[in-house]
Design an enzyme around this catalytic site. Structure first.
Site, short mmCIF file in Angstrom:
data_model
loop_
_atom_site.label_atom_id
_atom_site.label_comp_id
_atom_site.label_asym_id
_atom_site.label_seq_id
_atom_site.Cartn_x
_atom_site.Cartn_y
_atom_site.Cartn_z
N SER A 35 1.27 2.60 -0.43
CA SER A 35 2.71 2.81 0.32
C SER A 35 3.78 2.67 -0.45
O SER A 35 4.80 3.06 -0.14
CB SER A 35 2.27 1.71 1.43
N ASP A 325 10.69 -4.81 4.65
CA ASP A 325 9.53 -5.25 5.49
C ASP A 325 8.88 -6.47 4.76
O ASP A 325 9.20 -6.85 3.88
CB ASP A 325 8.99 -4.16 6.14
N HIS A 328 7.29 -4.39 1.54
CA HIS A 328 7.87 -3.53 0.65
C HIS A 328 9.30 -3.66 0.35
O HIS A 328 9.87 -4.23 1.10
CB HIS A 328 7.92 -2.08 1.41
#
Length: 367
Positions: A35, A325, A328
């Protein structure tokens, strides 16, 4: 000055970006990751629970709409590519991907929730592990061979740049969860040995497919991400998790040095930015941040929220937060990490072209 026909031909071919022997000469990137590098593949995995397709993801990128990046802005790979003149490769699963797009831009295979190990991230239902991403890369190679021929395709892939950026999910969404067999089949050291054995085989496979200039991104202090802090008893970084990241980086450095020394014409590097990221988290004010322990996008006092939601509250100034978040980094933090790696390895410009514009300045009126 009189220019011969041959000289004029060379100039024209140089300007349009095609070499004399006929194959496309623009240097592109092929990115494999999770991600932290995903630019939209998971958007097309309809059953995947690892998604960044809701506001406020992408708020500081382009038109401000979600684009598949798990951040408010750019990824580290985006920024390094921009700084060095490499085009931003689109997601492999983007329906608009064609052979011409691949020749001009490369491909990004990164998938949120993916890991070095096939079993990592199983509870996300759908994600692309590194082995699966390499399998998709094989398919890409066949497309390009069919388009420009085997000889020219081999030259194209050998001139490309490769990024491999996975590993954190193998710990946070596998080994440390206690719900996978890896949690009880290995101890800390034997699990890292297992990762290195697997990663080594994967890098050699990429080499056999043409990868010659490749960088493996190391892990940051993943015990300090907001999710790990909020799950701790005192809100501090989880030291065991950080020690695992350090051990991974040490083992990864040795692995890459060993592989690169044994493979002809291979320039494999290990990008370790743990030190600078740890210093940013410890001393955020020294780098222009004022928060390094909580996410900019959060669901009020309900934590961990796991993902950024349309109903989430955003921090007042996104450029001042290290984390976007629970998992990340923010665009600002990614820029700092990218600049550190560029400085460390002295990356030079590749293509003589205008790099994409940086992410727009963070507006402060979304709360």
């Amino acid at each position: 000055m009189k220019m011969t026909a041959a000289s004029l031909t060379i100039v024209i071919l140089t300007l349009v970006g095609i070499s004399i022997d006929g194959y496309h000469c623009r240097v592109v990137q092929f990115i494999f990751g999770d991600s932290l590098s995903d630019v939209g593949n998971n958007r097309y995995l309809s059953r995947s629970l690892a998604q960044a397709n809701l506001p406020w993801y992408g708020i500081d990128f382009g038109n401000g709409l979600p684009n598949g990046r798990f951040s408010n802005g750019r990824t580290v790979a985006d920024i390094i590519g921009d700084r060095t003149g490499l085009p931003r490769p689109p997601a492999f699963l983007d329906p608009s991907l064609t052979e011409d797009v691949i020749l001009d831009n490369g491909v990004n295979y990164a998938s949120g929730g993916g890991g070095i190990l096939n079993e990592t991230g199983g509870y996300f239902i759908q994600r692309l592990s590194l082995y699966k991403q390499i399998e998709l890369f094989r398919g890409t190679q066949q497309l390009i061979k069919n388009k420009i021929g085997t000889t020219d395709a081999e030259k194209f892939f050998q001139r490309a740049r490769y990024v491999v950026a996975l590993g954190s999910n193998d710990f946070i969404n596998n080994y440390l969860t206690g719900v996978y067999s890896d949690s009880w089949n290995y101890n800390d050291q034997s699990f890292i040995d297992y990762l290195m054995e697997t990663l080594g085989a994967q890098l050699k496979l990429l080499y056999s497919l043409g990868a010659r200039q490749l960088m493996v991104f190391g892990l940051g202090p993943m015990g300090c991400i907001p999710l790990q802090r909020v799950l701790s008893s005192d809100g501090n970084c989880q030291e065991r998790t950080n020690k695992l990241a350090l051990s991974f980086n040490q083992a990864g450095t040795k692995l890459i040095d060993n592989i690169s020394s044994k493979l002809a014409n291979a320039s494999f590097k290990f990008g370790d930015a743990y030190g600078v990221v740890n210093d940013v988290i410890t001393n955020p004010g020294n780098y222009g941040f004022n928060n390094s322990d909580s996410p900019c996008c959060s669901f009020g006092s309900i934590r961990p929220a796991l993902t950024c939601l349309p109903a989430s509250t955003l921090c007042e100034d996104r450029s001042k937060y290290v984390f976007w978040d629970e998992y990340h980094p923010s665009d600002s933090a990614n820029e700092l990490i990218a600049n550190e790696l560029i400085k460390k390895f002295g990356f030079m410009g590749v293509n003589q072209t205008d790099a994409p514009s940086p992410a727009p300045a963070a507006s402060q009126d979304y709360n």
